[in-house]
Design a protein around this motif. Structure first.
Motif, short mmCIF file in Angstrom:
data_model
loop_
_atom_site.label_atom_id
_atom_site.label_comp_id
_atom_site.label_asym_id
_atom_site.label_seq_id
_atom_site.Cartn_x
_atom_site.Cartn_y
_atom_site.Cartn_z
N MET A 81 0.90 -1.11 0.17
CA MET A 81 -0.19 0.13 -0.18
C MET A 81 0.97 1.53 -0.14
O MET A 81 1.94 1.76 0.84
CB MET A 81 -0.98 -0.48 1.20
CG MET A 81 -1.83 0.97 1.51
SD MET A 81 -2.70 1.15 2.91
CE MET A 81 -4.17 -0.12 2.74
N ALA A 82 1.07 2.56 -1.36
CA ALA A 82 1.37 3.03 -1.19
C ALA A 82 -0.03 4.98 -0.82
O ALA A 82 -0.54 4.70 -1.87
CB ALA A 82 2.32 3.70 -2.40
N ARG A 83 -0.02 5.02 0.23
CA ARG A 83 -0.69 6.79 0.45
C ARG A 83 -0.80 7.54 -0.68
O ARG A 83 -1.47 7.86 -1.23
CB ARG A 83 -0.51 7.00 2.03
CG ARG A 83 -1.17 6.20 2.74
CD ARG A 83 -0.73 6.77 4.89
NE ARG A 83 -1.25 6.24 5.07
CZ ARG A 83 -1.17 6.43 6.56
NH1 ARG A 83 -0.36 7.43 7.39
NH2 ARG A 83 -1.10 5.46 7.15
N ASP A 84 0.36 7.97 -1.39
CA ASP A 84 0.69 8.76 -1.96
C ASP A 84 0.65 8.11 -3.87
O ASP A 84 -0.05 7.45 -3.84
CB ASP A 84 2.14 9.80 -1.33
CG ASP A 84 1.91 10.53 -2.44
OD1 ASP A 84 2.53 11.13 -3.49
OD2 ASP A 84 1.49 11.44 -1.84
N SER A 85 2.14 8.60 -4.34
CA SER A 85 1.69 7.91 -5.52
C SER A 85 3.36 6.95 -5.98
O SER A 85 4.04 6.45 -5.10
CB SER A 85 2.35 9.29 -6.76
OG SER A 85 1.36 10.27 -6.07
N VAL A 86 3.35 6.10 -6.72
CA VAL A 86 4.30 5.44 -7.40
C VAL A 86 4.24 5.28 -8.26
O VAL A 86 3.77 5.90 -9.53
CB VAL A 86 3.08 3.97 -7.36
CG1 VAL A 86 4.70 2.92 -7.67
CG2 VAL A 86 2.94 3.60 -5.84
N ARG A 87 5.68 5.32 -8.52
CA ARG A 87 6.58 5.99 -9.98
C ARG A 87 7.24 4.39 -9.84
O ARG A 87 8.62 4.16 -8.76
CB ARG A 87 7.14 7.42 -9.57
CG ARG A 87 6.24 8.65 -10.56
CD ARG A 87 7.47 9.73 -10.32
NE ARG A 87 6.61 9.86 -10.60
CZ ARG A 87 6.00 11.35 -12.02
NH1 ARG A 87 6.84 10.64 -12.91
NH2 ARG A 87 5.72 12.60 -11.72
N GLY A 88 6.96 3.50 -10.73
CA GLY A 88 8.16 2.58 -10.94
C GLY A 88 6.77 1.21 -11.19
O GLY A 88 6.74 0.70 -12.03
N VAL A 89 7.57 -0.09 -10.03
CA VAL A 89 6.88 -1.22 -10.29
C VAL A 89 6.64 -2.00 -9.24
O VAL A 89 7.14 -1.11 -7.89
CB VAL A 89 8.10 -1.98 -10.96
CG1 VAL A 89 6.94 -3.71 -11.02
CG2 VAL A 89 7.98 -2.49 -12.42
N GLN A 90 5.27 -2.34 -9.01
CA GLN A 90 4.45 -2.91 -8.03
C GLN A 90 3.44 -3.76 -8.23
O GLN A 90 2.75 -4.25 -8.93
CB GLN A 90 3.67 -1.47 -7.48
CG GLN A 90 2.56 -1.42 -5.65
CD GLN A 90 2.01 -0.80 -5.72
OE1 GLN A 90 0.71 -0.37 -6.28
NE2 GLN A 90 1.75 -0.09 -4.16
N VAL A 91 4.67 -5.09 -7.08
CA VAL A 91 3.99 -6.34 -7.52
C VAL A 91 4.05 -7.02 -6.28
O VAL A 91 4.63 -6.92 -4.75
CB VAL A 91 4.97 -6.85 -7.97
CG1 VAL A 91 4.96 -8.30 -8.34
CG2 VAL A 91 5.40 -6.07 -9.39
N ALA A 92 2.76 -8.13 -5.76
CA ALA A 92 1.90 -8.59 -4.51
C ALA A 92 1.42 -9.55 -5.48
O ALA A 92 1.09 -9.66 -6.71
CB ALA A 92 0.87 -7.76 -4.23
N GLY A 93 1.34 -11.13 -4.13
CA GLY A 93 0.54 -11.50 -4.60
C GLY A 93 -0.63 -11.69 -4.16
O GLY A 93 -1.41 -12.10 -5.21
N LEU A 94 -0.93 -10.56 -3.56
CA LEU A 94 -2.81 -10.80 -3.59
C LEU A 94 -3.23 -9.53 -3.84
O LEU A 94 -4.39 -8.72 -4.49
CB LEU A 94 -3.01 -10.79 -1.87
CG LEU A 94 -2.90 -11.91 -1.51
CD1 LEU A 94 -3.14 -11.66 0.19
CD2 LEU A 94 -3.53 -13.01 -1.73
N ALA A 95 -2.78 -8.04 -3.09
CA ALA A 95 -3.31 -6.68 -3.60
C ALA A 95 -2.57 -5.72 -3.57
O ALA A 95 -1.47 -5.76 -2.83
CB ALA A 95 -4.54 -6.37 -3.10
N ASN A 96 -2.46 -4.53 -4.48
CA ASN A 96 -1.73 -3.29 -5.04
C ASN A 96 -2.75 -2.25 -4.33
O ASN A 96 -3.99 -2.27 -4.99
CB ASN A 96 -1.13 -2.83 -4.99
CG ASN A 96 0.20 -4.52 -5.89
OD1 ASN A 96 1.16 -4.07 -5.26
ND2 ASN A 96 -0.10 -4.81 -7.26
#
Length: 308
Positions: A1-16
């Protein structure tokens, strides 16, 4: 979980989950949720949700959702106070069940069941239903409901049917689908009726003149009561020339043109003791093939009527 913004890659087994915007890639086994816009790709096993427009792609096993763009601020009270939507972004959605993109879609939507879009500039493909406000492109599905699209009702007379009616629906004249029904049983003639489905395209339209090509398949029922259980399929290709008699570009058009019919039947006529259909009466056949159980027959005819 990211409260602000994401630049790049976000990978999870369940949820982002991202509170604001994404620039890059999100991949999750179950779901991705984005509180703002996305520039990149969301991929999930179940579903993707983006509250604001996505410039890129969403792919999911179940469904994708993209919210509308923010409304542009109103300059002053003295100027035009109508809120305008910010420009849409290129979007590609692919899901096993359905896609929803509010606002503008610039790209493609593909789903197993249905798509919902605002202004679609591209292609919608669904296994059952497409819904949109307007389409500058093509909507391909058994059912297409576009509020500012192609809606026509057509009544014609052919060599095979005294009266046939069709409801044509599509995102634009370049591709539409239609439901059709036909009846023959007036006077002392044997009663028969048909129900079918077709696709068509308006290949040319200039002022008062238009050309359209329709392909339709109808199941023909010829029994005195109920439904004909045996295969009895009337396939027809129609080239229709339309003329607007009242004004150039008007909806009301007189239509006429040649037709080519192919009947595939397994209906056994007990009186004739053979596979037969009353559609064949007084026909000059260019095709007569088949076996003792199935006949394939073809003839040339005409269509003439009115389109509203």
């Amino acid at each position: 979980m990211a409260r602000d913004s994401v630049r790049g890659v976000q990978v999870a087994g369940l949820a982002n989950i991202v509170g604001r915007n994404l620039t890059g890639f999100q991949g999750a086994g179950l779901l991705n949720v984005l509180g703002g816009t996305a520039t990149g790709w969301q991929a999930a096993g179940l579903f993707n949700v983006a509250i604001r427009p996505v410039s890129g792609a969403q792919t999911a096993g179940l469904f994708n959702y993209v919210g509308p763009a923010k409304k542009a601020p109103q300059p002053t009270d003295s100027e035009n106070t109508d809120a305008k939507m910010l420009p849409g972004r290129p979007t590609m959605q692919a899901a096993g069940l359905f896609n929803v993109a509010l606002g503008e879609v610039r790209g493609a939507q593909a789903a197993g069941l249905f798509n919902v879009g605002g202004t679609v500039r591209g292609v919608q493909v669904a296994g059952l239903l497409n819904i949109a406000d307007s389409v500058a492109g093509v909507s391909i599905a058994p059912l297409n409901f576009v509020r500012r699209g192609y809606h026509r009702f057509e009544v014609i007379n052919t060599e095979s049917w005294p009266v046939s009616a069709s409801l044509k629906l599509g995102g634009s004249p370049s591709f539409y689908t239609f439901f059709t029904g036909a009846y023959d049983g007036f006077g002392n003639r044997d009663r028969r009726w048909g129900l079918g489905y077709g696709v068509g395209t308006e290949v040319f339209a200039r002022r008062r003149l238009s050309f359209s090509l329709d392909a339709v398949a109808m199941h023909v029922n010829e029994e005195s009561r109920g439904w004909t259980e045996d295969l009895n399929l009337h396939n027809q290709l129609r080239l229709l020339v339309g003329f607007a008699p009242l004004k150039a570009g008007g909806r009301l058009r007189l239509v006429a043109g040649p037709t080519v019919s192919v009947l595939v039947t397994q209906r056994y006529d007990t009186e004739r003791a053979q596979v037969y259909s009353s559609l064949l009466q007084n026909r000059s056949l260019w095709l007569d093939e088949g076996s003792a159980s199935t006949r394939v027959l073809g003839w040339v005819g005409y269509s003439v009527g009115v389109r509203l």
